[in-house]
Design a protein around this motif. Sequence first.
Motif, mmCIF file in Angstrom:
data_model
loop_
_atom_site.group_PDB
_atom_site.id
_atom_site.type_symbol
_atom_site.label_atom_id
_atom_site.label_comp_id
_atom_site.label_asym_id
_atom_site.label_seq_id
_atom_site.Cartn_x
_atom_site.Cartn_y
_atom_site.Cartn_z
ATOM 1 N N LEU A 141 0.822 -1.215 0.000
ATOM 2 C CA LEU A 141 0.000 0.000 0.000
ATOM 3 C C LEU A 141 0.855 1.264 0.000
ATOM 4 C CD1 LEU A 141 -2.939 -0.653 2.497
ATOM 5 C CD2 LEU A 141 -2.939 -0.838 0.015
ATOM 6 N N GLY A 142 0.393 2.277 -0.741
ATOM 7 C CA GLY A 142 1.084 3.563 -0.736
ATOM 8 C C GLY A 142 0.855 4.279 0.589
ATOM 9 N N HIS A 143 -0.301 4.024 1.200
ATOM 10 C CA HIS A 143 -0.617 4.634 2.497
ATOM 11 C C HIS A 143 -1.082 3.547 3.463
ATOM 12 C CE1 HIS A 143 -0.186 8.949 1.670
ATOM 13 N NE2 HIS A 143 -0.509 8.623 0.439
ATOM 14 N N ARG A 152 -3.517 4.096 6.330
ATOM 15 C CA ARG A 152 -4.961 4.223 6.111
ATOM 16 C C ARG A 152 -5.605 2.854 5.879
ATOM 17 N NH1 ARG A 152 -4.350 8.923 1.524
ATOM 18 N NH2 ARG A 152 -3.419 10.512 2.859
ATOM 19 N N GLU A 161 -7.660 12.298 -2.462
ATOM 20 C CA GLU A 161 -6.306 11.816 -2.160
ATOM 21 C C GLU A 161 -6.024 11.744 -0.666
ATOM 22 O OE1 GLU A 161 -3.234 15.473 -2.477
ATOM 23 O OE2 GLU A 161 -3.787 14.577 -4.402
ATOM 24 N N LYS A 162 -6.944 12.265 0.148
ATOM 25 C CA LYS A 162 -6.771 12.118 1.598
ATOM 26 C C LYS A 162 -7.298 10.772 2.087
ATOM 27 C CE LYS A 162 -6.648 16.960 2.957
ATOM 28 N NZ LYS A 162 -6.904 17.598 1.648
ATOM 29 N N ARG A 163 -8.034 10.069 1.236
ATOM 30 C CA ARG A 163 -8.577 8.769 1.635
ATOM 31 C C ARG A 163 -7.887 7.606 0.925
ATOM 32 N NH1 ARG A 163 -12.882 8.876 4.600
ATOM 33 N NH2 ARG A 163 -13.306 6.694 4.213
ATOM 34 N N CYS A 164 -7.337 7.885 -0.265
ATOM 35 C CA CYS A 164 -6.778 6.807 -1.090
ATOM 36 C C CYS A 164 -5.657 6.069 -0.347
ATOM 37 C CB CYS A 164 -6.248 7.390 -2.392
ATOM 38 S SG CYS A 164 -5.457 6.181 -3.443
ATOM 39 N N VAL A 165 -5.707 4.718 -0.376
ATOM 40 C CA VAL A 165 -4.661 3.924 0.269
ATOM 41 C C VAL A 165 -3.613 3.467 -0.751
ATOM 42 C CG1 VAL A 165 -6.116 3.097 2.158
ATOM 43 C CG2 VAL A 165 -6.013 1.791 0.037
ATOM 44 N N THR A 194 2.398 11.974 -4.467
ATOM 45 C CA THR A 194 1.366 11.911 -3.418
ATOM 46 C C THR A 194 1.165 10.489 -2.914
ATOM 47 O OG1 THR A 194 -0.357 11.576 -5.070
ATOM 48 C CG2 THR A 194 0.108 13.847 -4.438
ATOM 49 N N THR A 209 -0.773 8.327 -4.209
ATOM 50 C CA THR A 209 -2.196 8.007 -4.308
ATOM 51 C C THR A 209 -2.545 7.845 -5.784
ATOM 52 O OG1 THR A 209 -2.678 10.363 -4.318
ATOM 53 C CG2 THR A 209 -2.974 9.222 -2.219
#
Lengths: 399, 266
Positions: A82-84, A87, B167-171, B191, B193
């Motif tokens: 995952l990139g994030h 989350r 882009e504040k939610r994308c994982v 980013t 995302t």
Amino acid sequence: MHGLAETASTAAGYAFPNDLHIHWSLMIVLYPYITGIVAGAFIVSSLYHVFHIKALKPIARFSLVFALAFLACATLPLLNHLGHPERALSMMITPNPTSAMAGFGFIYSAYAIVLIMEILFIYRPTMVALKDMSTGFMQKLYNILTIGSDNVSSRALALDHKIISFLAGIGIPMACILHGYVGFIFGGVKANPLWASPLMPVIFLLSACVSGIAGIIVTYMIIMKAKGREVDLECIRTCIKYLWGFFILDFVLEMLEIFAHAYTATHHWHTLHALYSGPLYVSYVVLQVIIFSVIPFLLLTWMNLFRLGDTLVRLFAPLVSLMILFQVLLMRWNVVIGGQLMSKSEKGAVYFHPEWLEKEGIIPAIIIMVLPLVILFVLSKIFPFWQEDDPVAGKSTAG
Amino acid sequence: MKDIQAEISKDRRAFIKKVLGGTIAGSLFLVIPAGAMDIPEQIAGMLEEDGPFITKKKFAFIVDITRCIGCGSCCVADKNEYNVPDGNYRTWVERYVIDVDDNVYVDSPNGGLDGYQVPREDVVQDTIRDTFFVPKLCNMCEKPSCVQVCPVGATYQTDDGFVLIDEKRCVACSYCVQACPYSVRFINPVTKTADKCTWCYHRVRKGLLPACVEVCPVKARLFGDLNDRESEVYKILHQPHVISVLKPGMGNKPSLHYVGLRREVV
């Protein structure tokens, strides 16, 4: 390397400019591989606990702990991908109900609960005995794991046995859902002709059973060898029988899928054909099908149709299991990576070779594959795998 | 004497200040009510829209491949508008070359960002039967697969039909990248995302045309409201042109239409 996607090395024909990135690489190859081993190992245990295949008793408990060790690592490749990753829990807190992927957290957690509960109930009488024999930290740990219950009366054990049968019973459909679902994550992508197939969940499930059984055979025989103990050959022969059965279904369906593609010959086949004769020729045709499917298939047929001597079983059982483990890994590679090697332009394909030191490269992949074995070693200190090491072996109805 | 001179220069300075201030204030007083602070409305009726969503419009994007000259201006405008990292493309232009034997050659070096100033070297020039350019961008599907598969709802569809990414939610799981039949999505390495063309939603909300539409020198890219019967896009889509969408069999119902689409184009 462009951020999170790895760049394909060479392009043949015309690939869309964004298709030069391989977004799902080694980590997403490992994810279905690990969950498959989990589901398969659970099936082995269920063959004993639910279907009462007595010959599998020596490995019935081991299979469950083996499944747990791999289950503990199943999310690691995903988090690394995952990139994030911070989350990641959004998938469970605010899931999108139409997403096939959003179900994973729930299915995984539910399955983990059933598996852990089953292990705790099966090991309860053993842990009660071990609690009395141990001191300090281990005693406290066993106290927690037995949830403070010392009751090993025959009435309590009979109730345990009912609970275990129930958990194993619901565990089978859950293991099937876990891995069938993983197959559906790919099978539901209509934009990718290699993935979009209703057979995908079935093939994933069958290959999961195959990899689980093979993984158990190899690990069991290695541990016995290391401990200098005798391998229960009747158990191995039974495993090989089930391995053969599941592999027949797995291999035949894998081949039927590609024959159906070739025979119906829609426009998708032209893309797939270019892929199988191009970038996937070595990894699919030569390695997955010819070397690691046909040879194990013939070996398994020979091992099951003729009563082999003990020496031959000791030699060929781990060999054929290792080959099958590699076949399933290749299958995951050829599906996950292979599906991305053909551009959605339908006019070109790309080549991809993983790097060693990338974030999602070969070294992290090796670490993630070794980790379950380390966890298995730690778990062996808490849950004695083998009857010989169990203070209450024979008394336990659970096995 | 010196005091008198200082007084005079002080007065002079004050006088100049007052004149300058008055001129600026007066000019602004005249210019602002005349609409100088308003952005010119490129999409008719957009400034009447208020509230969080545009509800009275049904937007469509039309690419006319009989007009595109492959100059790459649209790609440059897009890269500038969004600072798109190299190697990733929100929009790109493909070059199709067909020879007399009906062999089709397609390429899009650097997404067409540099324009097509040099002919393909691997095709014998005398054998070329036909050439054309095909700009690609988000199809803004009515039934978008990317929205369907996003596990966290980071990719969503607005009431006015735009498919956008939070882009504040994308994982950055890349499932949407896999699901898009048109390969318009990528993971933005900055980013981390998912990213894609938005038909310049931020500009459209202000009544401006998408950046690529605005810079196209030959009107190969058109954007407008299908509910406005006077709009160019309405007229084109309701006249006997050869019009199609990409990969109709996918069932995504794109809102991006192509005029003069050739059967060779995927």
